[in-house]
Design a protein around this motif. Structure first.
Motif, PDB file in Angstrom:
ATOM      1  N   LEU A 580     -22.913 -77.504 -45.900  1.00  0.00           N
ATOM      2  CA  LEU A 580     -24.134 -77.801 -45.143  1.00  0.00           C
ATOM      3  C   LEU A 580     -23.816 -78.140 -43.693  1.00  0.00           C
ATOM      4  CD1 LEU A 580     -26.149 -79.960 -47.721  1.00  0.00           C
ATOM      5  CD2 LEU A 580     -26.466 -77.544 -47.162  1.00  0.00           C
ATOM      6  N   GLN A 581     -22.742 -78.882 -43.472  1.00  0.00           N
ATOM      7  CA  GLN A 581     -22.347 -79.228 -42.100  1.00  0.00           C
ATOM      8  C   GLN A 581     -21.975 -77.992 -41.305  1.00  0.00           C
ATOM      9  OE1 GLN A 581     -19.213 -82.143 -42.573  1.00  0.00           O
ATOM     10  NE2 GLN A 581     -20.665 -83.850 -42.555  1.00  0.00           N
ATOM     11  N   ASN A 582     -21.529 -76.943 -42.002  1.00  0.00           N
ATOM     12  CA  ASN A 582     -21.189 -75.697 -41.337  1.00  0.00           C
ATOM     13  C   ASN A 582     -22.366 -74.736 -41.264  1.00  0.00           C
ATOM     14  OD1 ASN A 582     -18.115 -75.271 -40.587  1.00  0.00           O
ATOM     15  ND2 ASN A 582     -18.149 -76.537 -42.442  1.00  0.00           N
ATOM     16  N   GLY A 583     -23.565 -75.259 -41.496  1.00  0.00           N
ATOM     17  CA  GLY A 583     -24.777 -74.472 -41.282  1.00  0.00           C
ATOM     18  C   GLY A 583     -25.296 -73.719 -42.473  1.00  0.00           C
ATOM     19  N   ALA A 584     -24.753 -73.971 -43.672  1.00  0.00           N
ATOM     20  CA  ALA A 584     -25.191 -73.236 -44.863  1.00  0.00           C
ATOM     21  C   ALA A 584     -26.645 -73.551 -45.195  1.00  0.00           C
ATOM     22  CB  ALA A 584     -24.303 -73.591 -46.055  1.00  0.00           C
ATOM     23  N   THR A 585     -27.408 -72.513 -45.498  1.00  0.00           N
ATOM     24  CA  THR A 585     -28.758 -72.695 -46.043  1.00  0.00           C
ATOM     25  C   THR A 585     -28.811 -72.249 -47.505  1.00  0.00           C
ATOM     26  OG1 THR A 585     -29.474 -70.511 -45.266  1.00  0.00           O
ATOM     27  CG2 THR A 585     -29.822 -72.390 -43.780  1.00  0.00           C
ATOM     28  N   PHE A 587     -25.484 -71.699 -50.814  1.00  0.00           N
ATOM     29  CA  PHE A 587     -24.074 -72.014 -50.998  1.00  0.00           C
ATOM     30  C   PHE A 587     -23.225 -70.769 -51.207  1.00  0.00           C
ATOM     31  CE2 PHE A 587     -25.695 -76.365 -52.214  1.00  0.00           C
ATOM     32  CZ  PHE A 587     -25.277 -76.947 -51.018  1.00  0.00           C
ATOM     33  N   TRP A 588     -21.961 -70.886 -50.801  1.00  0.00           N
ATOM     34  CA  TRP A 588     -21.109 -69.736 -50.553  1.00  0.00           C
ATOM     35  C   TRP A 588     -20.244 -69.358 -51.743  1.00  0.00           C
ATOM     36  CZ3 TRP A 588     -18.834 -71.849 -45.281  1.00  0.00           C
ATOM     37  CH2 TRP A 588     -19.875 -72.015 -44.371  1.00  0.00           C
ATOM     38  N   GLU A 589     -19.646 -68.172 -51.620  1.00  0.00           N
ATOM     39  CA  GLU A 589     -18.700 -67.665 -52.614  1.00  0.00           C
ATOM     40  C   GLU A 589     -17.383 -68.437 -52.586  1.00  0.00           C
ATOM     41  OE1 GLU A 589     -16.870 -63.261 -53.778  1.00  0.00           O
ATOM     42  OE2 GLU A 589     -17.833 -63.575 -51.834  1.00  0.00           O
ATOM     43  N   GLU A 590     -16.997 -68.894 -51.401  1.00  0.00           N
ATOM     44  CA  GLU A 590     -15.742 -69.622 -51.227  1.00  0.00           C
ATOM     45  C   GLU A 590     -15.892 -70.532 -50.027  1.00  0.00           C
ATOM     46  OE1 GLU A 590     -11.614 -69.888 -49.255  1.00  0.00           O
ATOM     47  OE2 GLU A 590     -13.507 -69.039 -48.527  1.00  0.00           O
ATOM     48  N   TYR A 591     -15.264 -71.716 -50.100  1.00  0.00           N
ATOM     49  CA  TYR A 591     -15.306 -72.629 -48.957  1.00  0.00           C
ATOM     50  C   TYR A 591     -13.970 -73.347 -48.857  1.00  0.00           C
ATOM     51  CZ  TYR A 591     -16.309 -76.751 -46.121  1.00  0.00           C
ATOM     52  OH  TYR A 591     -16.250 -77.744 -45.173  1.00  0.00           O
ATOM     53  N   ASN A 592     -13.325 -73.184 -47.741  1.00  0.00           N
ATOM     54  CA  ASN A 592     -12.074 -73.881 -47.434  1.00  0.00           C
ATOM     55  C   ASN A 592     -12.309 -74.748 -46.209  1.00  0.00           C
ATOM     56  OD1 ASN A 592      -9.519 -74.735 -46.689  1.00  0.00           O
ATOM     57  ND2 ASN A 592      -8.533 -72.774 -47.148  1.00  0.00           N
ATOM     58  N   PRO A 593     -12.326 -76.071 -46.374  1.00  0.00           N
ATOM     59  CA  PRO A 593     -12.624 -76.957 -45.245  1.00  0.00           C
ATOM     60  C   PRO A 593     -11.662 -76.806 -44.084  1.00  0.00           C
ATOM     61  CG  PRO A 593     -12.678 -78.155 -47.328  1.00  0.00           C
ATOM     62  CD  PRO A 593     -12.110 -76.812 -47.628  1.00  0.00           C
ATOM     63  N   ASP A 594     -10.472 -76.223 -44.319  1.00  0.00           N
ATOM     64  CA  ASP A 594      -9.483 -76.082 -43.247  1.00  0.00           C
ATOM     65  C   ASP A 594      -9.818 -74.945 -42.295  1.00  0.00           C
ATOM     66  OD1 ASP A 594      -8.034 -78.179 -44.343  1.00  0.00           O
ATOM     67  OD2 ASP A 594      -6.815 -76.851 -45.593  1.00  0.00           O
ATOM     68  N   LYS A 595     -10.733 -74.054 -42.688  1.00  0.00           N
ATOM     69  CA  LYS A 595     -11.097 -72.938 -41.812  1.00  0.00           C
ATOM     70  C   LYS A 595     -12.058 -73.408 -40.725  1.00  0.00           C
ATOM     71  CE  LYS A 595     -10.408 -69.290 -45.246  1.00  0.00           C
ATOM     72  NZ  LYS A 595     -11.026 -68.174 -46.006  1.00  0.00           N
ATOM     73  N   LYS A 596     -12.104 -72.667 -39.631  1.00  0.00           N
ATOM     74  CA  LYS A 596     -12.926 -73.041 -38.487  1.00  0.00           C
ATOM     75  C   LYS A 596     -13.827 -71.881 -38.072  1.00  0.00           C
ATOM     76  CE  LYS A 596     -10.680 -76.961 -38.170  1.00  0.00           C
ATOM     77  NZ  LYS A 596     -11.315 -78.232 -38.597  1.00  0.00           N
ATOM     78  N   GLY A 597     -15.010 -72.205 -37.605  1.00  0.00           N
ATOM     79  CA  GLY A 597     -15.891 -71.223 -36.991  1.00  0.00           C
ATOM     80  C   GLY A 597     -16.150 -70.006 -37.852  1.00  0.00           C
ATOM     81  N   GLU A 599     -14.171 -68.004 -39.072  1.00  0.00           N
ATOM     82  CA  GLU A 599     -13.212 -67.805 -40.165  1.00  0.00           C
ATOM     83  C   GLU A 599     -13.885 -67.994 -41.522  1.00  0.00           C
ATOM     84  OE1 GLU A 599     -10.067 -70.566 -39.614  1.00  0.00           O
ATOM     85  OE2 GLU A 599      -9.161 -69.506 -37.922  1.00  0.00           O
ATOM     86  N   HIS A 600     -14.912 -68.821 -41.573  1.00  0.00           N
ATOM     87  CA  HIS A 600     -15.603 -69.100 -42.831  1.00  0.00           C
ATOM     88  C   HIS A 600     -16.270 -67.855 -43.419  1.00  0.00           C
ATOM     89  CE1 HIS A 600     -15.057 -73.388 -43.197  1.00  0.00           C
ATOM     90  NE2 HIS A 600     -15.463 -73.587 -41.956  1.00  0.00           N
ATOM     91  N   PHE A 608     -16.706 -60.245 -42.400  1.00  0.00           N
ATOM     92  CA  PHE A 608     -17.938 -60.787 -42.968  1.00  0.00           C
ATOM     93  C   PHE A 608     -18.066 -60.426 -44.449  1.00  0.00           C
ATOM     94  CE2 PHE A 608     -18.619 -59.972 -38.430  1.00  0.00           C
ATOM     95  CZ  PHE A 608     -18.849 -61.275 -38.002  1.00  0.00           C
ATOM     96  N   GLY A 609     -16.923 -60.303 -45.107  1.00  0.00           N
ATOM     97  CA  GLY A 609     -16.914 -59.907 -46.511  1.00  0.00           C
ATOM     98  C   GLY A 609     -17.408 -60.972 -47.465  1.00  0.00           C
ATOM     99  N   LYS A 610     -17.371 -62.222 -47.057  1.00  0.00           N
ATOM    100  CA  LYS A 610     -17.754 -63.321 -47.947  1.00  0.00           C
ATOM    101  C   LYS A 610     -19.265 -63.368 -48.167  1.00  0.00           C
ATOM    102  CE  LYS A 610     -15.673 -67.195 -47.390  1.00  0.00           C
ATOM    103  NZ  LYS A 610     -15.242 -68.467 -46.754  1.00  0.00           N
ATOM    104  N   SER A 611     -19.652 -63.658 -49.393  1.00  0.00           N
ATOM    105  CA  SER A 611     -21.053 -63.887 -49.719  1.00  0.00           C
ATOM    106  C   SER A 611     -21.419 -65.323 -49.359  1.00  0.00           C
ATOM    107  CB  SER A 611     -21.278 -63.650 -51.211  1.00  0.00           C
ATOM    108  OG  SER A 611     -22.516 -64.194 -51.634  1.00  0.00           O
ATOM    109  N   LEU A 612     -22.466 -65.491 -48.579  1.00  0.00           N
ATOM    110  CA  LEU A 612     -22.939 -66.828 -48.213  1.00  0.00           C
ATOM    111  C   LEU A 612     -24.096 -67.285 -49.099  1.00  0.00           C
ATOM    112  CD1 LEU A 612     -22.749 -66.843 -44.310  1.00  0.00           C
ATOM    113  CD2 LEU A 612     -20.959 -67.247 -46.007  1.00  0.00           C
ATOM    114  N   CYS A 613     -24.361 -66.515 -50.144  1.00  0.00           N
ATOM    115  CA  CYS A 613     -25.343 -66.936 -51.157  1.00  0.00           C
ATOM    116  C   CYS A 613     -24.844 -66.428 -52.491  1.00  0.00           C
ATOM    117  CB  CYS A 613     -26.726 -66.381 -50.844  1.00  0.00           C
ATOM    118  SG  CYS A 613     -27.973 -66.881 -52.068  1.00  0.00           S
ATOM    119  N   HIS A 614     -24.090 -67.278 -53.193  1.00  0.00           N
ATOM    120  CA  HIS A 614     -23.419 -66.861 -54.416  1.00  0.00           C
ATOM    121  C   HIS A 614     -23.845 -67.776 -55.554  1.00  0.00           C
ATOM    122  CE1 HIS A 614     -20.473 -63.729 -55.102  1.00  0.00           C
ATOM    123  NE2 HIS A 614     -19.966 -64.443 -56.091  1.00  0.00           N
ATOM    124  N   ALA A 615     -24.190 -67.169 -56.681  1.00  0.00           N
ATOM    125  CA  ALA A 615     -24.722 -67.961 -57.799  1.00  0.00           C
ATOM    126  C   ALA A 615     -23.790 -69.087 -58.199  1.00  0.00           C
ATOM    127  CB  ALA A 615     -25.002 -67.045 -58.994  1.00  0.00           C
TER     128      ALA A 615
END
Length: 728
Positions: A580-585, A587-597, A599-600, A608-615
């Protein structure tokens, strides 16, 4: 959409809210061979996937519906009836074995006992039948087969049909005879942009949050090309060379035309670029959705957790479509691992049984079995486990009857692929997935696969008992033998954990989280072993960490099963709160807090291969319902269940958990609990520092500050107590 299409969507949308294929219809409804509509529809849906305009079909075996199906039912009539017949496909009708002339749309059935047969052929869509008389109606009680094995001897005598396998018909309460099942589509509703940036002949449209549907160009006029670039993020929409999805239009002589794009997409941002004499007044969309009803709820004293629950709910709703799918942008496929988690979340949100059974049938497909489900070994086992849970939550034995033959052939396939030690090991064509994790070994006999097979064999024994199949004892013995091997081959006393694998018959030293956390909530470990796993694996930073919501789901479930709800809340706030702090509306397929900008947004070697809305990102729904509100069935269909609320250090929690025919309502603070249920007999379990009290309930001490109380349906109980703190 025109008026007729809207009407069809409304009628068919009701199937998501009403009874499953396994339940008896109360009125005439369209029927078909069980599972065939799901297989047909999944083919239609999954082959809509494109990547930058290129057709991208599934890469596993694609099955089809049976093209010729025989339907029949016996009736005893007090009065004669005129019966209307509708079909999808070419058909013939027999009454008491006598063929009726032509393809009659109506038949006359005399009083007395009679059998009606209708045989339908349809290669393009599913052979389907709708019959309507005063008492003669098509419903899920009709019997169907794809091979009636009928033959005629030289005298003209027809054979008996004792060798034919008949199943009860599939249905979804499509109850209008004039609207055929093949016309199915989801509902749509208009939505509008939150903001628009216009620069020359380009528009950057922001719909404010992740969404799904059809972009609509309002007032399109002139001549030229329109390029539409979709993005779950602003960066993706602006990246015309790397965004995952796009549309291109050639427009000629448009005169103030409202144009709806032909394919639905996932997006938040849409970058529209056009040339020539084209002009566009505005951009809106038709939001496409399944009309499921939110029955489960959760609220607590922490506003961030409430936000996480709401976004989880929205994420899950977006991915609940014709089936439970993985993500709305990239695949839109039916994956078994994703589906299994969706089933569990569904039981604590929509409790929508038809979407569960449809997904299970679509995943399984038809015999012969030539590969694992989705080609993934662990996904085959999740399919079995999904059936285990479905029966526990719903008590739907008719579905078990329909799916059991496919379970048998699927399990036969698995057992035939064991090695000389009776273990599963990857063979040619097998994908051992487990999780997206850097450097995760898939070599040899992976302990995680053996654990899931063991659970699958337990599912087979349960279902075999329901089917009165003598092989139940064999499945139980296979499960017991395999469990013994799992402990003998993989449990390491020194590490107090299961090791990851065996290679060439020798256990490796590598410890991963997967087998260990599943063994906890499968209840395969002793209490001492559970504590050993907690300290040496789950709380050990030296063991490779999990970065996908997919496996965080199970990691946090294991910690909840160990009573670590306060720890889990902190993890949820950190991990899902971090998105959420990274702007998610959503929830994502994968989240690594060490990534920046940006890179997510990258995955699979694509920016942009990652799904930002994953069941699988919506797992807090399940955790909050099962381990905080604490509601779990202990016998099929909530005939008995437990309520074990845990606040996890919150000031209060409250919510509802859906059951097949009602709700379980729970409120819990440090001093008071309120519970009420609409069905079944529950057991409230809790711990208290002082002797608790309830005016209309009998509380029993079970020792060490633990208490239990029976909860009868329709009665609200208010319990005064003093909560014991969580172990953390």
């Amino acid at each position: 959409m025109n008026r007729m299409i809207k009407r069809m969507a409304i009628v068919f949308g009701a199937c998501f809210l009403m009874c499953s294929e396994a339940m008896m219809a109360q009125e005439a409804t369209w029927i078909w061979y069980p599972g065939d509509f799901d297989i047909w529809l999944s083919n239609k849906m999954q082959n809509r996937r494109t990547e930058r305009g290129t057709f991208y079909p599934p890469f596993w075996k694609v099955d089809n519906h049976y093209v010729c199906v025989d339907f029949h039912k016996d009736f005893t009539l007090a009065q004669p009836e005129q019966v209307e017949i509708y079909t999808e496909g070419n058909y013939n009708v027999k009454i008491d074995g006598k063929m009726q002339e032509g393809a009659p749309s109506q038949v006359f059935v005399p009083a007395g006992k009679h059998r009606i047969n209708v045989k339908i052929f349809n290669q393009a869509t599913v052979p389907a039948l709708f019959v309507k008389g005063q008492t003669i109606v098509s419903d899920a009680s009709w019997l169907v087969t794809f091979e009636d094995k009928e033959w005629i001897d030289e005298t003209g005598k027809a054979s008996d049909q004792a060798a034919t396998a008949w199943l009860t018909a599939g249905s979804k309460n499509f109850n209008d005879p004039k609207i055929k099942p093949s016309s199915f589509e989801l509902l749509t509703t208009p939505q509008y942009a939150a903001s628009v940036e216009k620069k020359g002949q380009s528009l950057l449209v922001d719909f404010g949050k992740e969404t799904f549907g059809y972009v609509k160009l309002n007032g399109l006029r002139g001549n030229g090309k329109v390029n539409i670039y979709y993005g779950e993020s602003k960066a993706e929409a602006l990246s015309t060379d790397h965004c995952e999805t796009l549309d291109r239009l050639q427009v000629s002589n448009a005169i103030s035309k409202d144009t709806v794009l032909s394919s639905s997409k996932a997006f938040r941002f849409v970058n529209i670029q056009y040339d020539g004499s084209l002009a566009i007044d505005s951009v809106s969309m038709l939001y496409e959705y399944a009309p499921v009803t939110q029955r489960g709820t959760f609220r607590c004293s922490d506003t961030l957790l409430n936000k996480i629950y709401d976004v989880s709910d929205y994420t899950f709703h977006l991915n609940t479509r014709e089936f439970f799918i993985d993500g709305i942008k990239r695949d839109r496929w039916v994956w078994s691992g994703d589906g299994y988690q969706s089933f569990l979340m569904n039981y604590y949100s929509f409790f929508n049984s038809p979407t569960v059974t449809s997904t299970l049938m679509a995943l399984r497909g038809k015999d012969p079995v030539t590969s694992h489900i989705n080609t993934i070994m662990d996904y085959t086992f999740y399919w079995f486990m999904g059936i285990y849970d479905y029966y526990l939550y719903t008590g739907d034995q008719t579905f078990i009857t329909q799916v059991y033959p496919r379970m048998q052939s699927m399990m036969d396939y698995c057992l035939q692929r064991r090695n000389k030690d009776g273990l599963m090991e990857g063979l040619g064509g097998d994908w051992i997935f487990i999780d997206w994790a850097d450097g995760l070994s898939k070599k040899g006999e992976v302990s995680f696969e053996q654990l899931l097979l063991c659970r699958s064999l337990e599912t087979m024994s349960l279902c075999a008992d329901l089917m009165h199949d003598k092989k139940a004892a064999q499945y139980r013995q296979l499960a017991a033998d395999l469990k013994g091997k799992i402990f003998s081959y993989y449990w390491n006393d020194g590490k107090q954990a299961f090791v990851h694998s065996r290679i060439n018959g020798q256990p490796t030293d590598n410890v991963t989280r997967y087998t260990n956390m599943f063994a906890i909530f499968f209840n395969y470990l002793s209490e001492a072993q559970k504590q050993g796993v907690k300290q040496n694996v789950l709380l050990n930073d030296k063991v490779q960490k999990i970065t996908t919501p997919y496996m965080r789901f199970y990691e946090l479930e294991a910690m909840c099963a160990l009573g670590e709800q306060q720890y889990v809340l902190n993890e949820i706030k950190s991990y899902w709160g971090g998105m959420l702090q990274n702007g998610a509306t959503s929830f994502w397929e994968e989240y690594n807090p060490d990534k920046k900008g940006d890179e997510h947004y990258a995955m699979y070697g694509r920016p942009f291969g990652k799904s930002l809305c994953h069941a699988w990102g919506a797992s807090p729904i399940y955790l909050f319902g099962k381990y905080y509100l604490g509601v779990q069935p202990t016998s099929p269909a909530y005939k008995t269940y437990t309520i074990q609320p845990v606040t996890g250090g919150l000031k209060w929690i409250e919510g509802t958990v859906p059951t097949p025919n009602g709700l379980v309502n729970v409120y819990c603070s440090a001093k008071q609990m309120k519970v009420k249920a609409d069905e079944g007999t529950g057991t409230l379990k809790f711990k208290s520092k002082k002797k608790p009290s309830c005016k209309n309930g009998t509380i029993t001490s079970v020792g060490n500050g633990a208490y239990e109380m029976t909860v009868e349906k329709g009665v609200e109980y208010v319990v005064s107590y003093e909560e014991l703190g969580n172990r953390s």
